[in-house]
Design a protein around this motif. Structure first.
Motif, PDB file in Angstrom:
ATOM      1  N   VAL A 195       0.768  -0.976  -0.096  1.00 36.70           N
ATOM      2  CA  VAL A 195      -0.115   0.064   0.046  1.00 36.70           C
ATOM      3  C   VAL A 195       0.926   1.424   0.046  1.00 36.70           C
ATOM      4  CG1 VAL A 195      -1.629   1.203   1.246  1.00 36.70           C
ATOM      5  CG2 VAL A 195      -1.894  -1.313   1.292  1.00 36.70           C
ATOM      6  N   PRO A 196       1.224   1.807  -1.173  1.00 36.83           N
ATOM      7  CA  PRO A 196       2.023   2.883  -1.398  1.00 36.83           C
ATOM      8  C   PRO A 196       1.837   4.056  -0.464  1.00 36.83           C
ATOM      9  CG  PRO A 196       1.388   2.062  -3.570  1.00 36.83           C
ATOM     10  CD  PRO A 196       0.446   1.558  -2.476  1.00 36.83           C
ATOM     11  N   ALA A 197       0.604   4.407   0.037  1.00 36.45           N
ATOM     12  CA  ALA A 197       0.242   5.536   0.850  1.00 36.45           C
ATOM     13  C   ALA A 197       0.659   5.287   2.140  1.00 36.45           C
ATOM     14  CB  ALA A 197      -1.363   5.900   0.865  1.00 36.45           C
ATOM     15  N   MET A 198       0.452   4.030   2.741  1.00 35.49           N
ATOM     16  CA  MET A 198       0.913   3.328   4.154  1.00 35.49           C
ATOM     17  C   MET A 198       2.526   3.724   4.180  1.00 35.49           C
ATOM     18  SD  MET A 198      -1.307   2.631   6.126  1.00 35.49           S
ATOM     19  CE  MET A 198      -1.068   1.541   7.389  1.00 35.49           C
ATOM     20  N   GLU A 199       3.153   3.632   3.008  1.00 36.03           N
ATOM     21  CA  GLU A 199       4.809   3.548   3.193  1.00 36.03           C
ATOM     22  C   GLU A 199       5.166   4.914   3.256  1.00 36.03           C
ATOM     23  OE1 GLU A 199       6.419   1.034   3.524  1.00 36.03           O
ATOM     24  OE2 GLU A 199       4.750  -0.341   3.026  1.00 36.03           O
ATOM     25  N   GLU A 200       4.278   6.088   2.666  1.00 33.27           N
ATOM     26  CA  GLU A 200       4.582   7.462   2.753  1.00 33.27           C
ATOM     27  C   GLU A 200       4.314   7.916   4.253  1.00 33.27           C
ATOM     28  OE1 GLU A 200       5.859   9.279   0.692  1.00 33.27           O
ATOM     29  OE2 GLU A 200       5.715   8.343  -1.339  1.00 33.27           O
ATOM     30  N   LEU A 201       3.065   7.388   4.824  1.00 38.04           N
ATOM     31  CA  LEU A 201       2.769   7.689   6.040  1.00 38.04           C
ATOM     32  C   LEU A 201       3.758   7.209   7.103  1.00 38.04           C
ATOM     33  CD1 LEU A 201      -0.904   7.176   5.843  1.00 38.04           C
ATOM     34  CD2 LEU A 201       0.039   9.432   6.080  1.00 38.04           C
ATOM     35  N   ILE A 202       4.362   6.135   7.089  1.00 41.84           N
ATOM     36  CA  ILE A 202       5.353   5.518   7.762  1.00 41.84           C
ATOM     37  C   ILE A 202       6.539   6.364   7.898  1.00 41.84           C
ATOM     38  CG2 ILE A 202       6.949   3.516   8.171  1.00 41.84           C
ATOM     39  CD1 ILE A 202       4.608   1.798   7.262  1.00 41.84           C
ATOM     40  N   LYS A 203       6.830   7.109   6.540  1.00 41.46           N
ATOM     41  CA  LYS A 203       8.035   7.838   6.551  1.00 41.46           C
ATOM     42  C   LYS A 203       7.554   9.380   7.278  1.00 41.46           C
ATOM     43  CE  LYS A 203       8.787   7.369   2.175  1.00 41.46           C
ATOM     44  NZ  LYS A 203       9.131   7.280   0.979  1.00 41.46           N
ATOM     45  N   TYR A 204       6.445   9.651   6.957  1.00 43.31           N
ATOM     46  CA  TYR A 204       6.248  11.120   7.150  1.00 43.31           C
ATOM     47  C   TYR A 204       5.677  11.483   8.652  1.00 43.31           C
ATOM     48  CZ  TYR A 204       2.772  15.199   7.503  1.00 43.31           C
ATOM     49  OH  TYR A 204       2.432  16.394   7.930  1.00 43.31           O
ATOM     50  N   LEU A 205       4.870  10.695   9.288  1.00 43.25           N
ATOM     51  CA  LEU A 205       4.393  10.728  10.773  1.00 43.25           C
ATOM     52  C   LEU A 205       5.519  10.870  11.674  1.00 43.25           C
ATOM     53  CD1 LEU A 205       1.304   8.483  10.557  1.00 43.25           C
ATOM     54  CD2 LEU A 205       1.193  10.948  10.505  1.00 43.25           C
ATOM     55  N   PRO A 206       6.441  10.185  11.743  1.00 40.37           N
ATOM     56  CA  PRO A 206       7.336  10.218  12.859  1.00 40.37           C
ATOM     57  C   PRO A 206       8.217  11.643  12.850  1.00 40.37           C
ATOM     58  CG  PRO A 206       7.753   8.234  11.798  1.00 40.37           C
ATOM     59  CD  PRO A 206       6.511   8.984  10.921  1.00 40.37           C
ATOM     60  N   GLU A 207       8.284  12.220  11.601  1.00 42.67           N
ATOM     61  CA  GLU A 207       9.129  13.440  11.489  1.00 42.67           C
ATOM     62  C   GLU A 207       7.943  14.883  11.670  1.00 42.67           C
ATOM     63  OE1 GLU A 207      10.542  13.260   7.566  1.00 42.67           O
ATOM     64  OE2 GLU A 207      11.881  11.719   7.924  1.00 42.67           O
ATOM     65  N   HIS A 208       6.761  14.512  11.873  1.00 40.38           N
ATOM     66  CA  HIS A 208       6.008  15.861  11.869  1.00 40.38           C
ATOM     67  C   HIS A 208       4.977  15.939  13.317  1.00 40.38           C
ATOM     68  CE1 HIS A 208       7.040  15.858   7.776  1.00 40.38           C
ATOM     69  NE2 HIS A 208       6.808  16.994   7.684  1.00 40.38           N
ATOM     70  N   ILE A 209       5.535  15.186  14.211  1.00 37.74           N
ATOM     71  CA  ILE A 209       4.899  15.039  15.492  1.00 37.74           C
ATOM     72  C   ILE A 209       4.931  16.798  16.154  1.00 37.74           C
ATOM     73  CG2 ILE A 209       4.709  14.254  17.887  1.00 37.74           C
ATOM     74  CD1 ILE A 209       6.215  11.813  16.716  1.00 37.74           C
ATOM     75  N   PRO A 210       3.598  17.077  16.662  1.00 37.90           N
ATOM     76  CA  PRO A 210       3.727  18.573  17.173  1.00 37.90           C
ATOM     77  C   PRO A 210       4.192  18.509  18.495  1.00 37.90           C
ATOM     78  CG  PRO A 210       1.566  17.852  16.215  1.00 37.90           C
ATOM     79  CD  PRO A 210       2.419  16.690  16.228  1.00 37.90           C
ATOM     80  N   ASP A 211       4.759  19.550  19.062  1.00 33.07           N
ATOM     81  CA  ASP A 211       5.272  19.643  20.372  1.00 33.07           C
ATOM     82  C   ASP A 211       4.156  20.190  21.067  1.00 33.07           C
ATOM     83  OD1 ASP A 211       6.793  20.027  22.564  1.00 33.07           O
ATOM     84  OD2 ASP A 211       7.813  22.088  21.823  1.00 33.07           O
ATOM     85  N   GLU A 212       3.156  19.201  21.671  1.00 32.60           N
ATOM     86  CA  GLU A 212       1.972  19.406  22.397  1.00 32.60           C
ATOM     87  C   GLU A 212       2.067  18.405  23.438  1.00 32.60           C
ATOM     88  OE1 GLU A 212      -0.636  18.735  23.902  1.00 32.60           O
ATOM     89  OE2 GLU A 212      -1.885  20.358  23.762  1.00 32.60           O
ATOM     90  N   PRO A 213       2.561  18.857  24.734  1.00 24.90           N
ATOM     91  CA  PRO A 213       2.845  17.920  25.975  1.00 24.90           C
ATOM     92  C   PRO A 213       1.629  17.148  26.479  1.00 24.90           C
ATOM     93  CG  PRO A 213       3.171  20.089  26.478  1.00 24.90           C
ATOM     94  CD  PRO A 213       2.570  20.128  25.240  1.00 24.90           C
ATOM     95  N   SER A 214       0.490  17.453  26.273  1.00 25.10           N
ATOM     96  CA  SER A 214      -0.627  16.959  27.049  1.00 25.10           C
ATOM     97  C   SER A 214      -0.518  15.434  27.292  1.00 25.10           C
ATOM     98  CB  SER A 214      -1.960  17.370  26.688  1.00 25.10           C
ATOM     99  OG  SER A 214      -2.168  18.738  26.389  1.00 25.10           O
ATOM    100  N   VAL A 215      -0.937  15.179  28.690  1.00 25.48           N
ATOM    101  CA  VAL A 215      -0.805  13.500  28.979  1.00 25.48           C
ATOM    102  C   VAL A 215      -2.294  13.297  29.821  1.00 25.48           C
ATOM    103  CG1 VAL A 215       0.101  11.892  30.348  1.00 25.48           C
ATOM    104  CG2 VAL A 215       1.500  13.520  29.137  1.00 25.48           C
ATOM    105  N   THR A 216      -3.034  12.442  29.246  1.00 21.16           N
ATOM    106  CA  THR A 216      -4.477  12.418  29.874  1.00 21.16           C
ATOM    107  C   THR A 216      -4.647  10.598  29.560  1.00 21.16           C
ATOM    108  OG1 THR A 216      -5.640  12.636  27.903  1.00 21.16           O
ATOM    109  CG2 THR A 216      -5.469  14.335  29.105  1.00 21.16           C
ATOM    110  N   ILE A 217      -5.787  10.136  30.193  1.00 16.37           N
ATOM    111  CA  ILE A 217      -6.414   8.790  29.858  1.00 16.37           C
ATOM    112  C   ILE A 217      -6.836   9.138  28.195  1.00 16.37           C
ATOM    113  CG2 ILE A 217      -8.229   7.110  29.938  1.00 16.37           C
ATOM    114  CD1 ILE A 217      -8.163   8.027  33.171  1.00 16.37           C
TER     115      ILE A 217
END
Length: 356
Positions: A195-217
């Motif tokens: 699934v080509p789009a899954m491969e793109e997301l696998i590369k993209y997502l780890p590099e674009h995580i927002p700096d938003e530190p909230s922690v909850t259930i």
């Protein structure tokens, strides 16, 4: 039907792949479930793609009571999946909060009883809205139900997880890093095609995580179909299906709920025509309602949260489909999910590339 009482939800005889010794379960319940009396009859709910779910009914002398049981599926399972003990623990912990959950009776981790771990909880009489557009409801009810859905999600995120005994339920912080890694691993373990789009997301997502530190259930699968409402009022009486719950990030829940119920992309569904279903909120209206209850001004980097939610559901869908191929899925509907992973991944990749 767009909605159903819990009693009317589709049940079948116990399917062959999930058969167990009902008499052994009955004997266990007599010892472990407070107030259990009578002879036990068991039917299987058609829903519950991951953990098989059963309606337990007692009959005969002292009987006439209903319970719900959820168990692990049979067969070889992916690591960290189907943890019914975690479902039980979080609902037990939330019993003293204002988050609506069923009463928990017993958790059994002795696999000699029915072959897998399971738990027994209270059966509630209420409505489950199976379609996000709520076709049998009026505008006023749709609006009130979705407002209640947003308000209860904010209630969950305000719970002090350490105070209710869930301090060790997950690792606080770095939620998206850990989740992305988990769902990549789960996807690889269930992958059946490229699934080509899954491969793109696998590369993209780890590099674009927002700096938003909230922690909850974080519920992990919070959506309209995983809640139960009062039989006649637009008031939620239970949040269900906690298998994916952890200590995590609240905005993952918000995005997932919007993605599943309001964007019309889950399972390849078509976009919602709100001219025909007035009262169903837009994505922006639901986010605003949640933020009002949660005390937030808004949600920056919204596209990331949506793309992540779709990637995660794509991985889950692939896992369910693979279990269907292997013959140990919880529902016969698993075999209809062959294209779900690709459709969700394609949509997620489009959202990831659009400007915020």
């Amino acid at each position: 039907m767009a909605e159903a009482t819990a009693a009317a939800l589709e049940t079948t005889p116990i399917r062959e792949a999930h058969r167990f010794d009902v008499k052994r379960l009955e004997a266990y319940c007599r010892d472990a479930v407070e107030g259990f009396r009578g002879d036990l009859e068991v039917r299987q709910f058609e829903g519950g793609q991951s953990n098989p779910t059963f309606l337990l009914t007692t009959t005969g002398a002292g009987g006439n009571k209903r319970y719900v049981m959820r168990k692990k599926p049979p067969g070889q399972l992916l690591a960290s999946a189907h943890q019914v003990d975690r479902e039980y623990r979080v609902m037990k912990a939330l019993a003293e909060t204002d988050v609506p959950v069923p009463h928990m009776y017993a958790l059994c981790e002795d696999e000699s009883v029915i072959g897998t771990s399971f738990y027994v909880m209270d059966y509630l009489e209420g409505r489950v809205f199976r379609e996000s557009v709520m076709p049998d409801s009026c505008e006023e009810e749709r609006r009130a139900v979705y407002a209640n859905l947003a308000a209860n999600l904010a209630k969950l995120h305000k719970v002090d997880y350490e105070k209710v005994g869930l301090g060790d339920f997950g690792k606080p912080g770095n939620y998206f890093e850990r989740q992305i890694a988990r769902w990549i691993k789960q996807y690889r373990g269930a992958q059946t095609t490229d699934v080509p789009a899954m491969e793109e997301l696998i590369k993209y997502l780890p590099e674009h995580i927002p700096d938003e530190p909230s922690v909850t259930i974080a519920h992990g699968d919070y959506r309209l179909g995983n809640t139960m409402f009062h039989p006649t009022e637009p008031r939620m009486i239970a949040v269900l299906d906690w298998e994916l719950c952890t200590i995590g990030h609240p905005l993952a829940d918000v995005a997932y709920c919007c993605m599943y119920d309001l964007l019309g992309v889950a399972g390849g569904a078509t976009a919602i025509d709100r001219t025909k279903t007035p009262g169903v909120p837009t994505e922006q209206e639901f986010v605003a309602e949640y933020c009002r209850h949660a005390g937030r001004d808004g949600i920056p980097h919204w596209n990331f949260y949506l793309a992540f939610s779709m990637f995660r559901l794509a991985s889950i869908s692939q896992g369910v489909y693979k279990r269907g191929l292997d013959g140990n899925a919880s529902s016969e509907r698993a075999m209809t999910l062959g294209d779900a992973c690709r459709n969700l991944a394609d949509h997620a990749w489009q959202i990831a590339q659009r400007p915020d």
